[in-house]
Design an enzyme around this catalytic site. Structure first.
Site, PDB file in Angstrom:
ATOM      1  CG  ASP A 152      24.477  44.047  29.274  1.00 40.81           C
ATOM      2  OD1 ASP A 152      24.414  42.811  29.972  1.00 40.81           O
ATOM      3  OD2 ASP A 152      25.587  44.241  28.706  1.00 40.81           O
ATOM      4  CE1 TYR A 199      32.652  47.209  28.436  1.00 41.94           C
ATOM      5  CE2 TYR A 199      32.859  49.034  29.916  1.00 41.94           C
ATOM      6  CZ  TYR A 199      32.926  48.734  28.788  1.00 41.94           C
ATOM      7  OH  TYR A 199      33.212  49.492  27.618  1.00 41.94           O
ATOM      8  CG  HIS A 205      28.609  48.524  19.049  1.00 44.72           C
ATOM      9  ND1 HIS A 205      29.700  48.240  19.585  1.00 44.72           N
ATOM     10  CD2 HIS A 205      27.853  48.905  20.038  1.00 44.72           C
ATOM     11  CE1 HIS A 205      29.750  48.181  20.918  1.00 44.72           C
ATOM     12  NE2 HIS A 205      28.410  48.617  21.156  1.00 44.72           N
TER      13      HIS A 205
END
Length: 312
Positions: free
Chosen positions: A155, A157, A277
């Site tokens: 999503d 920042y 990630h």
């Protein structure tokens, strides 16, 4: 309200390093908002490969500028007496190729509820990000027919001024987030790219890298506050549409959240690259050394598609 930032705020000049392993023919090094948006060779029959890439790049930049301007104007023209312009979500997606690719998506019940939710959030006392005209920046900057690769984020920042509608990207002059710093480190190790002084990834977007977050809005300082409101269904439809209607797309899936989207992708038609990630917590567990950027270019070149110039 629409941001007062000029388009050039989202297209910083790039700094190139010697020996960067990118495309043999690369786009121009900077984007001049006052300059021409196309290259005019002396004769179309004599156009070189370098000129062709420059023309295509400049046309993509011009298209992104146009779409951003249209969105900003729509928001500005919708301003009410309270000084707050509120539009339905479907009015903020202006890139025609996407509207043709997902016909009727905004008329589905979930999308109508999502639009109502976002409208109510805009009217609340807590700011939401990104600004309205940048909510669909990923789609408005990377037309459906130009998509070569997809990088999926979670999503936006949630700090002031950070979100610009592109996964992992922040506007110039905003502090570079740690995940993006690690992406730059991997780029340097993989391709020899110099590490830029900014976090604006718009140059990737206009080359065909769809920088798609799964959720496209968020409340200030409240991560995941707009999760499970309908955005995931919308962006899943984007991924499924790419999978169904295109071939040979490279999907870069970093972390478990992004990798869960592999269920939406036909692996017989597309290429899926998986790694940890790039956050500070997990980059050392498989992101560093993944070499996804050179792998992406190798896949594109084997398919006779121009590779991405990853240098910013």
């Amino acid at each position: 309200m629409a941001s007062s930032k000029a388009i050039t705020d989202f297209f910083p000049p790039s700094k190139r390093s010697k020996g960067v392993a990118a495309a043999p023919s690369t786009p121009p090094e900077s984007i001049d908002d006052d300059g021409p948006t196309t290259v005019q060779p002396s004769s179309s029959s004599n156009i070189t490969a370098e000129q062709k890439i420059r023309v295509q790049f400049n046309q993509s930049v011009a298209n992104a500028k146009r779409n951003l301007r249209i969105c900003a104007e729509r928001v500005s023209n919708s301003t009410s007496g309270k000084g707050l312009g509120i539009l339905k979500l479907e009015e903020l997606l202006v890139e025609e190729t996407w509207l043709e690719a997902i016909p009727g998506e905004f008329q589905k019940p979930y999308a109508k509820k999502l639009s109502e939710f976002v409208e109510s959030e805009i009217q609340s006392s807590t700011p939401i990000y990104p600004p309205q005209h940048l909510i669909f920046n990923a789609l408005n900057s990377t037309p459906f027919d130009k998509v070569k690769a997809v990088i999926i984020g979670q999503d936006p920042y949630h700090g002031p001024g950070q979100a610009m509608g592109l996964s992992f990207s922040v506007p110039q002059r905003i502090k570079i987030p740690s995940s993006l710093i690690n992406i730059y480190k991997e780029l340097k190790q993989d391709l020899g790219c110099s590490i830029p002084s900014h976090g604006n990834l718009e140059r990737w977007a206009v080359q065909g890298v769809l920088l798609l977050n799964a959720v496209l809005t968020v409340r200030q300082h409240q991560a995941n506050s707009h999760a499970k409101k309908g955005w995931e269904q919308f962006t899943d439809s984007i991924i499924e549409t790419i999978s169904e209607k295109k071939t040979g797309i490279v999907f870069l899936l970093w972390g478990n959240y992004a990798q869960a989207k592999s269920r939406l992708i036909d692996e017989n038609k597309h290429h899926i690259l998986k790694a940890a990630h790039p956050s500070g917590l997990s980059a050392h567990r498989g992101f560093f050394g993944c070499r996804h950027f050179s792998q992406t270019n190798r896949i594109l070149e084997e398919a006779k598609t121009s590779p991405i110039d990853w240098q910013l």
